[in-house]
Enzyme design. Structure first.
Site, PDB file in Angstrom:
ATOM      1  N   ASP A  32      26.714 -91.808  15.775  1.00 31.49           N
ATOM      2  CA  ASP A  32      25.904 -92.718  14.951  1.00 31.49           C
ATOM      3  C   ASP A  32      26.780 -93.603  14.072  1.00 31.49           C
ATOM      4  OD1 ASP A  32      23.682 -91.590  15.979  1.00 31.49           O
ATOM      5  OD2 ASP A  32      22.992 -90.625  14.120  1.00 31.49           O
TER       6      ASP A  32
ATOM      7  N   TYR B 278      29.063-104.351  16.367  1.00 32.46           N
ATOM      8  CA  TYR B 278      28.259-105.493  16.811  1.00 32.46           C
ATOM      9  C   TYR B 278      28.895-106.827  16.435  1.00 32.46           C
ATOM     10  CZ  TYR B 278      24.251-102.396  17.730  1.00 32.46           C
ATOM     11  OH  TYR B 278      23.422-101.425  18.223  1.00 32.46           O
TER      12      TYR B 278
ATOM     13  N   GLU C 160      18.630-100.730  25.815  1.00 30.06           N
ATOM     14  CA  GLU C 160      18.927-101.393  27.083  1.00 30.06           C
ATOM     15  C   GLU C 160      18.771-100.497  28.314  1.00 30.06           C
ATOM     16  OE1 GLU C 160      20.992-100.544  24.615  1.00 30.06           O
ATOM     17  OE2 GLU C 160      23.012-100.079  25.323  1.00 30.06           O
TER      18      GLU C 160
ATOM     19  N   HIS D  50      22.962-106.523  27.874  1.00 34.05           N
ATOM     20  CA  HIS D  50      23.545-105.203  28.153  1.00 34.05           C
ATOM     21  C   HIS D  50      23.568-104.909  29.657  1.00 34.05           C
ATOM     22  CE1 HIS D  50      24.593-103.177  24.441  1.00 34.05           C
ATOM     23  NE2 HIS D  50      23.404-103.350  23.893  1.00 34.05           N
TER      24      HIS D  50
ATOM     25  N   GLU E 112      28.527-103.052  22.279  1.00 37.80           N
ATOM     26  CA  GLU E 112      27.693-103.810  21.339  1.00 37.80           C
ATOM     27  C   GLU E 112      28.298-105.149  20.923  1.00 37.80           C
ATOM     28  OE1 GLU E 112      24.745-103.110  21.133  1.00 37.80           O
ATOM     29  OE2 GLU E 112      24.629-100.991  21.678  1.00 37.80           O
TER      30      GLU E 112
ATOM     31  N   HIS F 232      19.609-109.806  23.788  1.00 32.94           N
ATOM     32  CA  HIS F 232      20.583-108.737  23.556  1.00 32.94           C
ATOM     33  C   HIS F 232      20.434-107.613  24.594  1.00 32.94           C
ATOM     34  CE1 HIS F 232      23.207-106.217  20.945  1.00 32.94           C
ATOM     35  NE2 HIS F 232      22.501-105.224  21.490  1.00 32.94           N
ATOM     36  N   GLU F 233      19.227-107.089  24.721  1.00 37.55           N
ATOM     37  CA  GLU F 233      19.049-105.956  25.645  1.00 37.55           C
ATOM     38  C   GLU F 233      19.299-106.391  27.098  1.00 37.55           C
ATOM     39  OE1 GLU F 233      19.236-103.426  24.037  1.00 37.55           O
ATOM     40  OE2 GLU F 233      18.464-104.123  22.110  1.00 37.55           O
TER      41      GLU F 233
HETATM   42  N1  BES Z   1      21.954 -99.784  22.268  1.00 34.00           N
HETATM   43  C1  BES Z   1      21.398-100.304  21.074  1.00 34.00           C
HETATM   44  C2  BES Z   1      20.492 -99.348  20.359  1.00 34.00           C
HETATM   45  C3  BES Z   1      21.153 -98.034  19.985  1.00 34.00           C
HETATM   46  C4  BES Z   1      22.372 -97.995  19.367  1.00 34.00           C
HETATM   47  C5  BES Z   1      20.511 -96.852  20.250  1.00 34.00           C
HETATM   48  C6  BES Z   1      22.944 -96.768  19.041  1.00 34.00           C
HETATM   49  C7  BES Z   1      21.081 -95.640  19.927  1.00 34.00           C
HETATM   50  C8  BES Z   1      22.312 -95.587  19.325  1.00 34.00           C
HETATM   51  C9  BES Z   1      20.623-101.595  21.321  1.00 34.00           C
HETATM   52  O1  BES Z   1      21.158-102.382  22.327  1.00 34.00           O
HETATM   53  C10 BES Z   1      20.706-102.430  20.079  1.00 34.00           C
HETATM   54  O2  BES Z   1      21.796-102.761  19.709  1.00 34.00           O
HETATM   55  N2  BES Z   1      19.587-102.743  19.464  1.00 34.00           N
HETATM   56  C11 BES Z   1      19.534-103.537  18.252  1.00 34.00           C
HETATM   57  C12 BES Z   1      19.120-104.952  18.511  1.00 34.00           C
HETATM   58  C13 BES Z   1      20.208-105.963  18.537  1.00 34.00           C
HETATM   59  C14 BES Z   1      19.665-107.365  18.626  1.00 34.00           C
HETATM   60  C15 BES Z   1      21.229-105.866  17.467  1.00 34.00           C
HETATM   61  C16 BES Z   1      18.503-102.909  17.338  1.00 34.00           C
HETATM   62  O3  BES Z   1      17.886-101.915  17.732  1.00 34.00           O
HETATM   63  O4  BES Z   1      18.321-103.390  16.240  1.00 34.00           O
HETATM   64 ZN    ZN Z   2      22.970-103.287  21.823  1.00 29.35          ZN
END
Ligand code: BES
Ligand code: ZN
Length: 660
Positions: A413, A421, A310, A338, A357, A334-335
């Site tokens: 992580d 989520y 995002e 954010h 999330e 989703h993005e």
């Molecule tokens: N911010 C996250 C991606 C992220 C999380 C990057 C943790 C680094 C560390 C992004 O918004 C995200 O959640 N992406 C998901 C998609 C969503 C529809 C669940 C993905 O990448 O799968």
């Molecule tokens: Zn996200």
């Protein structure tokens, strides 16, 4: 249970007040942004993943001046940092760095005798910590409020992926893209790398001829000297600093939304994401205006390790979303969401990741419901819930299934499981159900307004919920119910059980297929229905069944990455090696973590042959993967190899015993 009958007057005036507050902001045109000052609130230091003493000395602005050097794979130049002293007894600015080479530090005083002159400063670097990196401490004298750090990054910086021309679709020019979340901004620039600190930023970049640089900021364009300028006037956390440089083209979707991509996928991307303006309108209708000016998407090379990221004004997206039928655009919802949850109101530590999330997953699903109807929203809830159940079952300890994550979280992580989520999303769905949609919508709109451009904790949210909603509807939920969601493990008893009629039909079709009966017409099935079909065979499928499944439905090498992935997972489980060619091709060409971590995990855990095969494929694929993915998959094999070794040893001991 209807909650508002007891105090209708108070409730409606409360909603009205919020409505008015939000309306006044509605007059901002989407393409304009104004400078926003981060509120100087007292911060309690609760993020342990930073060296920064941000409760005492806090940076407010970052100004980058960098050469993007593709020959050496480094960013090279200066970072100028404005800071404020919060605690007058503090005289050291502490910054996060990781794998940076610091060449010198200068300081600028605003109020002592040397005002206006840059002076050389002493500084110290700590030993390197594997997670945190290296602390850069800069002692400063009274009145000093600016430092300039001359530095360069490392070619192996985890936050940057440098692709050679051969690794791009166009094959002619190199590509660079960043990924700062969660702890990798510090591999790009010295910074107070915590979501608790918000900064504005600007940047000047020099790139080789013929390449276009983009950042998560207003794109100021190229000046007469060939330098590119960027400006982010709204205070953001460091994990939202982003850069992409490549042979990148642009296609407009409307006057303030568009897509950047390499030429090969530009038109398809603009088509796939054509409904982004509807998503923005839906989001804004629910939660107040989009506050960031333009909203663009960039479709990155396939090694981008996430579905989406995002980055403000410029979401980074995986090309695996370009399915041709708009079936995976919930990731755009989703993005984009954010832009409210996460970028506007930010978790102040990664222990509170669900505030980013979970809220975003909730908003995403509301937007999907608004635009495509309840059935699609229900199917997505159902699929998400299954992912959550899998993550909860695999959690290393119950505390990692709490929304508020434990203080001894080992790495950020670990905060980004489906708990943040989906449990987060279902918690908000639970609140919506108890308070009623109308009231809850108004509450959330007020929440985004109230905490705009602030970083907050779970406890700040709970207090706000209590003050703004719960005291007016005291019977809506009990504190035990609330505690079970936020500070308790697993899925609380009060969670919604989403029921989808479409999925009930799919279940019947699956049963019929297993029994060799008539499956019926599947020609109109959506991606979601196919995913549900594939994910829910209760037994491991035999090789014959897998053969028939593929013959009946053509899953092998499927162009939709989600369906292909779900199929390969079944095939691996059934040790069905006829997929090897297509699976290898998938692993060689897709770097999205959601798919490849689990595919390698399943292969490495299956048996020795599969593990050996996967090890060989990984050896070939690894150089093309993002450093973040490399680290994760190295770990997948390390764990699988250790497990296999332990198992073999245990077996060996048993055999020895038997021999005796
Ligand atoms: N911010 C996250 C991606 C992220 C999380 C990057 C943790 C680094 C560390 C992004 O918004 C995200 O959640 N992406 C998901 C998609 C969503 C529809 C669940 C993905 O990448 O799968
Ligand atoms: Zn996200």
């Amino acid at each position: 249970m209807r909650l508002f009958t007891s105090a209708p007057l108070i409730t409606s005036s409360f909603v009205l007040a919020l409505g008015l507050a939000a309306c006044s902001a509605d007059t901002t045109k989407p393409s304009e942004t104004t400078e926003v000052q981060a509120p100087v609130v007292k911060i309690v230091k609760d993020d342990k993943f930073t060296y920064a003493n941000y409760d005492k000395v806090r940076m407010t602005h970052l100004s980058l001046n960098l050469d993007v050097n593709f020959d050496e794979k480094i960013l090279d130049g200066t970072a100028t940092i404005d800071f404020k002293t919060i605690d007058p007894s503090a005289h050291t600015l502490k910054l996060d760095t990781k794998d940076l080479t610091i060449r010198s530090v200068q300081g600028l005083a605003s109020s002592d005798g040397s005002a206006g002159k840059w002076v050389a400063m002493d500084y110290t670097l700590s030993d390197k910590d594997e997670v945190l990196g290296t602390m850069l401490s800069i002692p400063f004298s009274k009145g000093m409020n600016k430092v300039r750090i001359d530095y360069r990054t490392s070619p192996t910086a985890e936050g940057l992926q440098w692709l050679s021309p051969e690794q791009t679709a166009g094959k002619k020019k190199p590509y660079l893209f960043s990924q700062a979340q969660a702890l990798n901004a510090r591999t790009m620039t010295p910074v107070q790398d915590t979501p608790a600190v918000r900064i504005t930023y600007d940047a000047t970049l020099r790139v080789p001829d013929g390449l276009l640089p983009l950042m998560s900021a207003e794109q100021g364009g190229k000046d007469a000297d060939g330098e590119y300028h960027f400006k982010m006037p709204q205070p953001i956390p460091s994990y939202l600093i982003a850069i992409a440089v490549g042979d990148i083209k642009f296609k407009a979707i409307n006057d303030h939304i568009g897509v950047y991509a390499e030429q090969y996928i530009l038109d398809a991307s603009a088509e796939e994401f054509a409904e982004t303006p509807l998503m923005e309108a839906s989001n804004a209708k629910l939660y107040g205006p989009y506050r960031w000016g333009r909203y663009d998407l960039i479709v990155l090379p396939p090694s981008f390790p996430f579905g989406g990221m995002e980055n403000p004004r410029l979401s980074f997206m995986t090309p695996t979303l370009i399915a041709g039928d708009k079936s995976l655009t919930n990731v755009v919802a989703h993005e984009l969401a954010h832009s409210w949850s996460g970028n506007l109101v930010t978790n102040s530590s990664w222990r509170d990741a669900w505030l980013n999330e979970g809220f975003t997953s909730y908003v995403e699903n509301r937007v999907m419901e608004d635009l495509y109807g309840e059935e699609r929203a229900l199917m997505e809830q159902y699929l998400s819930l299954e992912d959550l159940k899998r993550d909860i079952a695999g959690a290393a300890r119950p505390e990692l299934t709490h929304l508020k994550l434990p203080a001894d979280l080992a790495h950020p992580d670990d905060a980004f499981t489906q708990v943040a989520y989906v449990k987060g999303q279902f918690f908000l769905m639970f609140l919506e159900e108890r308070f009623g949609r109308t009231e809850f919508d108004a509450f959330l709109k007020g929440y985004f307004d109230h905490f705009a451009f602030q970083s907050i904790t779970t406890e700040d949210f709970i207090k706000y919920l209590h003050d703004e909603l719960h005291v007016k509807n005291p019977d809506a939920l009990t504190s035990d119910e609330l505690k079970a969601w936020v500070y308790g493990p697993g899925i609380p008893a009060t969670a919604k059980n989403p029921q989808s009629d479409a999925f009930t039909n799919v279940d019947a079709a699956r049963t019929a297929w297993i029994d060799g009966g008539v499956v019926g017409d599947t020609s109109a099935w959506s991606t979601h229905e196919w995913l549900h079909f594939l994910n829910n065979f209760s037994e491991t499928l035999s090789k014959e069944q897998l053969e028939k499944l593929d013959a009946d439905f053509n899953f092998n090498g499927h162009q939709n990455a989600e369906i292909a992935f779900a199929w390969y997972m079944q095939a691996i489980k059934g040790n069905y090696s006829k997929v090897d060619k297509e699976l290898e091709n998938f692993l060689m060409s897709v770097g999205r973590g959601k798919f490849i971590y689990r595919l390698y995990g399943a292969l490495a855990g299956l048996n020795e042959d599969a593990r050996t095969w996967a090890t060989d494929v990984y050896a070939k694929a690894r150089p093309g993967y993002h450093p973040i993915a490399q680290r994760r998959i190295d770990l997948v094999f390390l764990i699988a190899d250790a497990k296999a070794k332990a198992k073999a040893e245990a077996k060996g001991e048993v055999e020895v015993e038997v021999e005796k």
